[in-house]
Write an enzyme that holds these catalytic residues in place. Sequence first.
Site, PDB file in Angstrom:
ATOM      1  N   HIS A 154       0.830  -1.209   0.000  1.00 20.30           N
ATOM      2  CA  HIS A 154       0.000   0.000   0.000  1.00 20.30           C
ATOM      3  C   HIS A 154       0.859   1.251   0.000  1.00 20.30           C
ATOM      4  O   HIS A 154       2.094   1.197   0.038  1.00 20.30           O
ATOM      5  CB  HIS A 154      -0.975  -0.006   1.186  1.00 20.30           C
ATOM      6  CG  HIS A 154      -0.324  -0.017   2.546  1.00 20.30           C
ATOM      7  ND1 HIS A 154       0.478   0.991   3.014  1.00 20.30           N
ATOM      8  CD2 HIS A 154      -0.395  -0.930   3.560  1.00 20.30           C
ATOM      9  CE1 HIS A 154       0.872   0.713   4.258  1.00 20.30           C
ATOM     10  NE2 HIS A 154       0.371  -0.454   4.605  1.00 20.30           N
ATOM     11  N   CYS A 162       2.982  -4.594   6.887  1.00 20.83           N
ATOM     12  CA  CYS A 162       2.736  -4.497   5.450  1.00 20.83           C
ATOM     13  C   CYS A 162       3.973  -3.964   4.734  1.00 20.83           C
ATOM     14  O   CYS A 162       4.926  -3.509   5.357  1.00 20.83           O
ATOM     15  CB  CYS A 162       1.550  -3.569   5.183  1.00 20.83           C
ATOM     16  SG  CYS A 162      -0.018  -4.154   5.873  1.00 20.83           S
TER      17      CYS A 162
END
Length: 244
Positions: A154, A162
């Site tokens: 992202h 992440c």
Amino acid sequence: MITRRKTILVPVLALPALAAACSDQRLELPGPQRAAVAVERATPMVTARLRALGASLGDPVFIRAFKQEKRLHLYVQPGGAGRFVEFANWPICAASGVLGPKKAEGDKQVPEGVYGVTPEAMNNASSYHLSMNVGYPNAFDQALGRTGSFIMIHGRCESVGCLAMTDPVIEDIWTLVSAAHRAGQTKVDVHIFPFVLSAKALESHTQSEHLAFWTDLMAIQNAFDTIGLPPTIAIHAGRYGVAG
């Protein structure tokens, strides 16, 4: 009579704050519109780079990430045939945790292994500008009782487990992955490694509990380097292997 101008002092944002402000403005757009604007912004550069490689928007793509080196590599298969070639590689802007696989919800680890982004995993209304779920835990992780969810690639350069990229980079990645999906690629493979694996590199980790796991991942890494295609993966007795 002389009229004096009134001076108004406007605070100047530091670069990180300015980037955050721009990102916040992008988040105000509804998801579909946000994605459309991102694709429109990224497409000219992306298509020019693809053309130089003999490829087109919509050709199959493949992603590899190396945690220690903090690099994400994206490859494209020109015309959907033959070897994948590298489109670009970018710094991973933020990634939490240490070397080793993700094992449990909340451990803040970036997973290691073989994952993939399906069309349903694309989130154009993400709190992190644009995001794509890599599919952790996969069947391998589940067989080992590993837990966790919502592991993404992202934007916004913030990470809790992440792979976070800058907003302009995630727009390039989104443009390529979403086009490949629309052209029929049902899953974009994502291989995540602890570092660039080699026999020499593993000599520094002979006492690691992850040595056997990393050795298996090295075979997957090397198979792609050799044949130029994401290898078919087999799982047997709790270990990854290259099929065929």
